[in-house]
Design an enzyme around this catalytic site. Structure first.
Site, short mmCIF file in Angstrom:
data_model
loop_
_atom_site.label_atom_id
_atom_site.label_comp_id
_atom_site.label_asym_id
_atom_site.label_seq_id
_atom_site.Cartn_x
_atom_site.Cartn_y
_atom_site.Cartn_z
N ASP A 222 0.99 -1.21 -0.07
CA ASP A 222 -0.04 0.14 -0.04
C ASP A 222 1.01 1.26 0.05
O ASP A 222 0.76 2.10 -0.81
CB ASP A 222 -1.03 0.00 1.15
CG ASP A 222 -1.66 1.25 1.39
OD1 ASP A 222 -2.50 1.49 0.45
OD2 ASP A 222 -1.52 1.87 2.49
N GLU B 152 -2.14 -5.16 -3.80
CA GLU B 152 -1.31 -4.41 -3.05
C GLU B 152 -0.29 -5.32 -2.34
O GLU B 152 0.94 -5.07 -2.33
CB GLU B 152 -1.80 -3.76 -1.81
CG GLU B 152 -2.72 -2.45 -2.52
CD GLU B 152 -3.56 -2.02 -1.15
OE1 GLU B 152 -3.62 -0.77 -1.10
OE2 GLU B 152 -3.65 -2.35 0.11
#
Length: 305
Positions: free
Chosen positions: A66, A134
């Protein structure tokens, strides 16, 4: 190029050639540590554990991915849109890294077919594919470094699946999404303007804070109140995915609802008491008369005259 040739030669001596080839088709290069990529595709519902007894899933890689994804996309957007303001750059990046976009990208490159999860976990989990994407970025970063990560995003993702000019003009209303979520879950959400100041060029800048059930959920700045609310709402939407935060929000919601429920109960009891007080006075004072069999002409116990 030479690196890939060396990795291809090494592939001849590996036992799990199919896995390496599968990831090569997605990545455009051969993994060094294939276990990182395999872990990136392990949903927490599998309940697997390492030899040391630690949970084995993609949550930690998702956290790392992320942050790396934000940096890479910010880097790409910054260089692509020269001269654009911070608010424009932030919104454009947000549209690329938002959950809906990442879900679609995961499907486009085939990650959805490789994710391992428990059959008890719904395959329609709205976050599963985006979270795996992610985590996959986190695996690339640990295995190959930042530059290879950026190369993957530019060449294999953005050039193939994302038109930056179109997505930069696309309107994404994070505030509406947050309000829709709050109504669905019966949560109280407030938008508060907490600061207004001037930037270096004397342009007014606004800062908004969002509170969910009274708890801070996100802040955002912008050159208009609307822009600051959108940026704060985007942060809040990401915040509500955090289990610890949602637990705190639900506790705050319970404390808010409890007094209201108590008030309803007290009001009901008061109403019943008032209704009793309103009974006719004679109904409360009139003696109850018992009926004797002698009063009934049809009664067999009555003596004939």
């Amino acid at each position: 190029m030479l690196r890939n040739k060396i990795d291809k030669i090494r592939l001849l001596f590996r036992k799990n050639k199919e896995s390496y080839l599968c990831f090569y088709r997605i990545l455009g290069f051969y993994p060094h540590n294939i276990r990182l990529y395999e872990q990136a595709l392990l949903h927490k519902s599998t309940s697997l554990r390492s030899e040391k007894g630690r949970p084995l899933n993609n949550e930690r890689l998702e956290f790392l991915g992320d942050a790396i994804l934000d940096a890479i996309v910010g880097d790409i957007v910054y260089k692509r849109f020269e001269g654009k303001r911070e608010g424009f750059l932030t919104n454009t990046r947000s549209k690329i890294v938002q959950r809906e976009t990442l879900n679609k990208l995961a499907v486009e490159i085939g990650l959805d077919k490789l994710i391992k999860y428990s059959t008890r976990s719904s395959s329609h989990n709205s976050y599963m594919y985006g979270n795996a994407f992610e985590a996959f970025i986190g695996a690339i970063y640990l295995d190959q470094g930042y530059e290879r990560c950026k190369q993957f995003m530019e060449q294999r993702i953005i050039n193939r699946y994302i038109d930056l000019d179109i997505i930069s003009r696309k309107e994404v209303n994070f505030k509406s999404k947050l309000i829709e979520w709050s109504q669905k879950n019966k949560m109280e959400v407030s938008f508060e303007l907490i600061e207004q100041f001037l930037d270096h060029d004397c342009n007014p800048v606004f800062q908004t804070e969002i509170r969910i059930e009274g708890l801070p959920a996100g802040t955002g700045t912008g050159y208009s109140k609307k822009e600051s609310q959108q940026n704060a709402a985007h942060m809040a939407i990401r915040k509500v995915k955090d289990t610890a935060f949602i637990t705190s929000v639900n506790e705050a919601k319970s404390l808010r609802i409890m007094p209201a429920q108590t008030e309803v109960i007290l009001e009901t009891e008061t109403t019943e008491s008032e209704d009793k007080d309103k009974l006719p006075e004679e109904a409360l004072t009139e003696p109850i008369q018992s009926k004797s069999p002698c009063d009934d002409p049809e009664s067999p116990d009555r003596d004939p005259q």
